[in-house]
Design a protein around this motif. Structure first.
Motif, PDB file in Angstrom:
ATOM      1  N   THR A  17      27.098  10.926  35.366  1.00 30.30           N
ATOM      2  CA  THR A  17      27.375   9.946  34.324  1.00 30.30           C
ATOM      3  C   THR A  17      28.732   9.333  34.610  1.00 30.30           C
ATOM      4  O   THR A  17      29.706  10.051  34.852  1.00 30.30           O
ATOM      5  CB  THR A  17      27.409  10.626  32.934  1.00 30.30           C
ATOM      6  OG1 THR A  17      26.144  11.223  32.678  1.00 30.30           O
ATOM      7  CG2 THR A  17      27.730   9.628  31.840  1.00 30.30           C
ATOM      8  N   ALA A  19      32.005   7.438  33.321  1.00 28.57           N
ATOM      9  CA  ALA A  19      32.736   7.380  32.054  1.00 28.57           C
ATOM     10  C   ALA A  19      34.154   6.906  32.326  1.00 28.57           C
ATOM     11  O   ALA A  19      34.555   6.740  33.479  1.00 28.57           O
ATOM     12  CB  ALA A  19      32.752   8.755  31.392  1.00 28.57           C
ATOM     13  N   THR A  27      33.530  10.520  37.050  1.00 34.49           N
ATOM     14  CA  THR A  27      32.110  10.821  37.197  1.00 34.49           C
ATOM     15  C   THR A  27      31.913  12.291  36.882  1.00 34.49           C
ATOM     16  O   THR A  27      32.639  13.148  37.376  1.00 34.49           O
ATOM     17  CB  THR A  27      31.636  10.546  38.640  1.00 34.49           C
ATOM     18  OG1 THR A  27      31.896   9.181  38.949  1.00 34.49           O
ATOM     19  CG2 THR A  27      30.149  10.825  38.778  1.00 34.49           C
ATOM     20  N   PHE A  30      27.453  14.659  31.476  1.00 37.65           N
ATOM     21  CA  PHE A  30      27.589  14.548  30.031  1.00 37.65           C
ATOM     22  C   PHE A  30      26.473  15.331  29.366  1.00 37.65           C
ATOM     23  O   PHE A  30      25.311  15.230  29.741  1.00 37.65           O
ATOM     24  CB  PHE A  30      27.534  13.084  29.598  1.00 37.65           C
ATOM     25  CG  PHE A  30      27.654  12.896  28.116  1.00 37.65           C
ATOM     26  CD1 PHE A  30      28.822  13.212  27.453  1.00 37.65           C
ATOM     27  CD2 PHE A  30      26.589  12.405  27.382  1.00 37.65           C
ATOM     28  CE1 PHE A  30      28.942  13.037  26.081  1.00 37.65           C
ATOM     29  CE2 PHE A  30      26.700  12.222  26.013  1.00 37.65           C
ATOM     30  CZ  PHE A  30      27.873  12.543  25.359  1.00 37.65           C
ATOM     31  N   PHE A  47      31.739  17.098  28.507  1.00 36.57           N
ATOM     32  CA  PHE A  47      31.709  16.365  29.765  1.00 36.57           C
ATOM     33  C   PHE A  47      32.309  17.260  30.828  1.00 36.57           C
ATOM     34  O   PHE A  47      33.450  17.704  30.706  1.00 36.57           O
ATOM     35  CB  PHE A  47      32.503  15.061  29.638  1.00 36.57           C
ATOM     36  CG  PHE A  47      32.278  14.091  30.753  1.00 36.57           C
ATOM     37  CD1 PHE A  47      31.154  13.296  30.776  1.00 36.57           C
ATOM     38  CD2 PHE A  47      33.203  13.956  31.774  1.00 36.57           C
ATOM     39  CE1 PHE A  47      30.937  12.371  31.804  1.00 36.57           C
ATOM     40  CE2 PHE A  47      33.006  13.045  32.799  1.00 36.57           C
ATOM     41  CZ  PHE A  47      31.874  12.249  32.813  1.00 36.57           C
ATOM     42  N   VAL A  65      31.831   7.194  26.968  1.00 35.45           N
ATOM     43  CA  VAL A  65      30.581   7.407  27.689  1.00 35.45           C
ATOM     44  C   VAL A  65      29.536   6.470  27.096  1.00 35.45           C
ATOM     45  O   VAL A  65      29.271   6.520  25.889  1.00 35.45           O
ATOM     46  CB  VAL A  65      30.097   8.867  27.545  1.00 35.45           C
ATOM     47  CG1 VAL A  65      28.777   9.081  28.283  1.00 35.45           C
ATOM     48  CG2 VAL A  65      31.143   9.848  28.035  1.00 35.45           C
ATOM     49  N   ASP A  66      28.959   5.631  27.927  1.00 38.58           N
ATOM     50  CA  ASP A  66      27.914   4.697  27.482  1.00 38.58           C
ATOM     51  C   ASP A  66      28.311   3.932  26.221  1.00 38.58           C
ATOM     52  O   ASP A  66      27.519   3.797  25.284  1.00 38.58           O
ATOM     53  CB  ASP A  66      26.595   5.439  27.260  1.00 38.58           C
ATOM     54  CG  ASP A  66      26.033   6.031  28.537  1.00 38.58           C
ATOM     55  OD1 ASP A  66      26.243   5.432  29.610  1.00 38.58           O
ATOM     56  OD2 ASP A  66      25.381   7.088  28.466  1.00 38.58           O
TER      57      ASP A  66
END
Length: 90
Positions: A17, A19, A27, A30, A47, A65-66
């Motif tokens: 993931t 972030a 990286t 998550f 994380f 994150v996202d």
């Protein structure tokens, strides 16, 4: 000291993931796990990333994150080159 190269593990497309930790790209893995304790349900986001990317992380750090912002509540290095950041949604 553990000296294994963990980059292939953290760079696996299916697992990794992307972030932002305090504005810097990182990286990791998550996990927004569902937990239940004492009859109360909650989320326990965390994380996990290489310790080299988490060297400056603290309880004042922010991880995005996202598009969701989390505050770091705990920094947990495991001594093998991996650190887990315990998170709380902001």
């Amino acid at each position: 000291m553990f000296a294994e190269d963990l980059s292939p593990f953290f760079n696996t497309v299916e697992l990794a993931t992307q972030a932002m930790l305090d504005g810097a790209p990182v990286t990791g893995l998550f996990d927004n796990a569902y937990t239940e304790a004492f009859g109360m349900a909650s989320r326990a986001p965390m994380f996990t990333l290489p310790s080299s990317q988490a060297a400056a992380a603290s309880q004042t750090s922010v991880l995005v994150v996202d598009g969701t912002t989390y505050r770091v509540t705990s920094v947990q290095p495991d001594g093998t080159g991996v650190t887990t950041l315990m998170l709380e949604r902001s």
